[in-house]
Scaffold this active site. Structure first.
Site: not given
Lengths: 713, 713
Positions: B331-333, B335, B338, B340, B417, B419, B476
């Site tokens: 998973a790319f949670d 990408g 989302g 948000g 899951y 986070y 950044d």
């Protein structure tokens, strides 16, 4: 007269026991009334009962239950006194063993080893300081520097270290500074005005051994003796940490830190029976000694044995400036001085928040008279955010519990520096040691305009030398019993060949856990690139769910180890500085990773290298696990004049020890219980009326015309 | 009608702006009334103004001061809408650019790339789930398992992943479980009863693609189709996390956790102007978008620029079971889904303590209708123990300040899951990101008696697969300006030869700091064995005290990187999983380490590999620093049925940025301010009278004869 028995065999020596030891020793070795020799009590320490007696006693203690401790047998109570007979020109040191069963009596007297050194102590340092400050040679050296009238010389005793295998006498070097307020403000930070000389005093007779002159350029060894004029002390500025002096220097203290209070309306959740604490299924005994500070023993969770004893064993602080006399700087703050002796008197509402219980440390002066550190240990609960959470995305119902921890904290001051040690116990059966390094950097003089590869200039004329702090923590496990095995586990990529993929890993995504049991005592290293963990297992107890041995896991901190060259004395002295993990076979009294006598040791202090050198079998045996970790500290300007805490935590977590999440029964986190509040905004610089401040009941502080663009917050 | 302007150009799209985007798009692409096609709004996202416009605007904003924002120019306000036109057999996806200046209007429409996939969304997953649960083929597969009458099948949509470079259609696989309470308790933990089939649905038309059968032994690929009888579902036991169900299962919740409240009698110490927060010399803007969740911009300390923008950029969660269909689990949670969109509605008194401010997230349904997540972000202060301390050993006077931090927290739920992301700002000018992994493990069925090298049995019949979580954080920097250089610093032993010691290192203790500036964009690695730190410096600004460039330092977490074989698709997809640190040249919109389109990507997602592939010069340039870290998670039994938080923090600390400890002006920690309390012991199981309970005013609960031996606590 008999000495009263302790409540628990691991309780620290009571004032009565200390007094009994002193009397018993004095009865043997009479003090000389005419000053020819003087008895100098350096340490009086409990000898913990041997494990073969204590371990079964602890089981009986638990079996008996509260209110029935009187049925338990009394274990032998023994102490060891380190005492010197100081004569004008020499001191002889003895270890005197005292039995405290019945009437205290000396059972054995042995001389302290002559190839190693007893530690210095604060009284010796103060006596040497007093002698130094009026010593004509020192006064002449100071006079040559043509110091200003408003400056007073301050000398901090330090640790001498070693630079060769030759045995030297017992020395106390002094780091010399200026108090730029002429001593008017004793809390003025003299570390911001270091003087480039290091006088060395005898720790035994307080005579001046010599004065070392320090390098004052960024590289090379030129000293003030090489300067044409006097030392340019004018470069120093006051750089204060004491709040009153900070304010006096024109820096206003912040006024926007609003009060934050921890309220426990029903009190703390722990209870104490003597020094045995019970909290959230945890129970353990809180000991304390002059050297290790707090020692936690007989740690059990829900009645199951987890750890027999945990403590900080030692610490080394090697400095990286290779130039004399700084090359000798390497402190062993526990072995050389004693974490217990350096413990702060913790104060209510300063060092922790909430409902606090304090434990005092009873000890004694070098004359054997009773002394105490009030509040050497504080015990309190802390909220550490969420313990676990899951929201069912179908019902949108959150299940959330907070992570309450029990904290056992001690703070030590070693001259300029501070360490905070906090053992933390959580509700998911984890044990954590948090260390914080703070206090004031050890500083050296450096000429204006110079920078150095060996440190950083942190205030005009002040070089803070690069150094390391390496801690050694001793963990004596008892994972469901005393016979345990350490298993090193690495997560490793499965073999894969894209052109010809193996049947069991056709897409190349597989990984497995490579398990290597530690069979012989020795040193082992962290390997975060393999996610290396060390599991302390009990091979005889199998988890009914997973089918694997019950275990606690230690994820080692992969700190940089000793940077000093392996052929150096500094490296040799740091017996525990070569590896992150050591596994040894348990032996009574084998407590000191750096060796029992670290002061001025030269690399043969009979510490960790001797412990592992036996090559003991350590599979399914009574073992001890040691973890070395720390920080390489290349100082920042921001670390001066006092250093924001550098914090580090390592954890011991159950791994297939239980049959489910042990925090599953922690009650949910609710507003009824926690009673938090919604933030109320103050006036945000908006025009009265336009922003709705009045309507919200907020006092509006704006002048006309200051309304923000949208007129709302 | 014109869309109201935002207070700040980085403010998330308001409901009015979202509605304006939807209207503008609908005006272009008419919805088909007869259902032949349907508009499907997947994301509507603010396009942040280009740095060349925004950076000077932010300077103007600070220069203008509160109450004078109305003099500032309005920057162009743009959004991008990802919208699909769903037809019965196919869907076409468009990126539609909308200008929100004045009346909203579409400025450009482009097709989403066809070699990459748009993400799935919750509505698609729910629609696919609904279709699946009544699909005859699926029902037949379930029927064959002869499940019990009290069990209801639950299907959780997941991420499909990829296993080759071939493009497949957009799929939603389903992890299938049993609710063992026949659905009576919707919060019953179905993850403790996984079924060994993975049906795959089309994410576009919700048709059944196929049913994959899963391995049910510890190794090998045998499935239930290889069994003689039906699947032995009887092996499952309920294993609950919901408090009511835990209690119903016979486990009593703890009653000895006493209340612990954080009281801020004068309120919180922060203030807000719109979404710009001011706290303890810090100021920054708190943005939020569907993908990254919270985004903090224009971070300044005492008016000095520190970071232009920080956010979590992406995350990958690769699983290590090499067997089909599990090999595809990655998973790319952020990408794929989302952060948000997955944000929890945080609730007062549950997710944090004290005085809390919440920010909502305004978004919309796939139909374009307004929706909101209340309390997607919480803001509060936290006490984190001591900030710094020093005790003058001569005066015994402690100087001690506490470490107050400001926390910006978001919690996300991605199916099973959770986070927790908490950005923390401290009073010593440090910025920290704390991540906590919690929630429920992704589980698979395993036959009784089996164990597997690919995971751990955490409940009967339940295999929790070994996996990793790798986060990528985008930093950044604007260290006193936008042109910065990253310098890698290692602490290294100086050359030494014991037999012939060099003049500058005669005792072998010296070490120096080796500095290597990063000159070209690329990937760099942690090296804790060298105490490697990465300093983000401004080579044009020299610290007046140390003479070195002002900097913030990043000590990279040396987590294990991707374990999957470098030739695997899983490895290729994790574009940020090869190194701990990446340095790239800044480009507007280059925000996504895993690529903009990660869903079912096959390793060419135009993310980090493309960013660094340009080989840009990055010395004294406008750069971006990315940190990859995480955990290899080989589950413990204790991680089930819900996992105690695995917590990780990394820090950005000033390093010669200031001219002294920036927390020197924090007022001392005092009892007057903190108002802590002394612990009051309860009755410790001692006999009334003998223990002094009465005298201490403690209610004594003992029966006669229960007094402890010494009669005192």
């Amino acid at each position: 007269m008999s000495v009263p028995a302790p409540l628990h065999p691991l309780d620290p020596l009571s004032p009565a026991e200390i007094a009994a030891c002193v009397s018993a020793v004095k009865a043997k070795v009479k003090e000389n009334e005419h000053g020819e020799h003087r008895l100098w009590f350096k340490s009086i320490q409990l000898i913990e009962p041997p494990k073969k007696l204590l371990a079964p006693w602890l089981d009986q203690w638990h079996a008996a239950g509260r209110g029935h401790r009187n049925i338990l047998p009394r274990l032998p109570r023994n102490a060891v006194v380190l005492m010197g007979v100081k004569r004008p020109k020499s001191t002889t040191w003895y270890e005197i063993f005292v039995s405290l069963d019945g009437k205290a009596k000396v059972t054995e007297t042995i001389s302290a080893p002559t190839h190693l050194h007893v530690p210095p102590d604060m009284a010796e340092m103060m006596a040497a300081e007093e002698a130094l400050l009026k010593h004509p040679e020192f006064l002449r050296a100071v006079e040559k520097m043509q110091l200003p009238p408003h400056a007073r010389v301050v000398a901090d005793g330090w640790i001498y270290g070693a630079d060769s295998e030759e045995r030297t006498n017992r020395h106390t070097p002094f780091m010399v500074y200026l108090n730029l307020t002429n001593g008017e403000h004793e809390d003025s930070c003299h570390y911001s005005a270091p003087l480039p000389i290091v006088p060395v005093m005898s720790s035994d007779d307080f005579s001046l051994v010599r004065i070392d002159y320090c390098p004052i350029f960024g590289t090379g060894e030129k000293t003030i003796l090489d300067l044409d004029g006097p030392f340019p002390w004018h470069l120093y500025v006051t750089n204060e940490y004491d709040a009153a002096l900070v304010e006096a220097s024109g820096v206003a203290l912040r006024t926007d830190v609003k009060p934050y209070r921890v309220i426990q309306p029903e009190g703390a959740s722990f209870s104490l029976e003597g020094r045995v604490i019970n909290w959230q299924k945890w129970s353990f005994h809180i000991g304390f000694n002059y050297r290790e500070g707090p020692v936690l023993s007989d740690i059990r969770y829900d009645g199951r044995k987890v750890f027999y004893r945990v403590s900080v064993s030692d610490m080394t602080v090697p400095y990286g400036d290779p130039r004399a006399p700084y090359h000798r700087k390497q402190a062993f703050d526990l072995g050389d001085i004693g974490a217990g002796l350096c413990a702060n008197s913790l104060q209510l509402g300063c060092d922790c928040l909430g409902e606090i219980h304090y434990l005092d440390f009873d000890h004694f002066g070098v004359d054997g008279q009773a002394q105490a550190i009030k509040g050497a240990v504080c015990i309190h609960e802390q909220d550490e955010g969420l313990g676990w959470k899951h929201t069912n995305f179908r019902t949108n119902r959150p299940s959330v519990v907070r992570n309450r921890v029990l904290v056992i904290q001690t703070i030590i001051t070693v001259a300029n520096y501070e360490y905070i040690f906090a053992w933390k116990f959580d509700q998911a059966a984890g044990v954590h040691l948090e260390t914080r390094a703070t206090g004031i950097l050890s500083t050296a003089a450096i000429l204006p305009g110079e920078t150095s590869p060996y440190g950083n200039v942190v205030s005009p004329g002040v070089l803070a030398t690069n150094h390391q702090h390496l801690f050694s923590v001793r963990i004596d496990p008892s994972i469901d019993g005393h016979n345990n095995t350490v298993v090193q586990e690495d997560s490793v990529t499965m073999p894969y060949d894209k052109a010809n993929p193996p049947e069991n890993n056709r897409w190349g995504v597989g990984y497995v856990v490579e398990k290597t049991p530690v069979t012989r005592s020795g040193g082992y290293d962290a390997a975060p690139e393999k996610n290396r963990v060390f599991k302390i297992t009990n091979p005889s107890k199998i988890n009914p769910i997973s089918g694997k041995p019950v275990a606690y896991k230690l994820v080692p901190t992969p700190s940089q180890l000793m940077i000093a060259h392996p052929d150096s004395i500094q490296y040799a002295r740091a017996e525990f500085g070569e590896h992150h993990i050591y596994v040894t076979k348990y032996r009574d009294g084998e407590l000191y990773a750096g060796g029992k006598w670290t002061n001025q040791s030269t690399g043969n202090a009979e510490g960790m290298r001797a412990y592992i050198g036996r090559g003991d079998a350590v599979e399914n045996e009574d073992i001890v696990v040691w973890h070395t970790f720390g920080l390489t500290h290349n100082p920042r300007v921001e670390d001066f004049p006092v250093m924001p805490c550098e914090t580090h935590t390592f954890s011991l977590k159950p791994n297939d020890f239980f049959s489910k999440n042990p925090a599953i029964d922690v009650p949910p986190s609710t507003q009824t219980f926690n009673q938090s509040n919604l933030y109320k905004a103050g006036c945000a610089g908006c025009k009265d009326g336009g922003c709705g401040c009045q309507a919200k009941g907020i006092a509006c502080k704006c002048k006309a015309g200051e309304c923000n663009r949208t007129g709302k917050l």
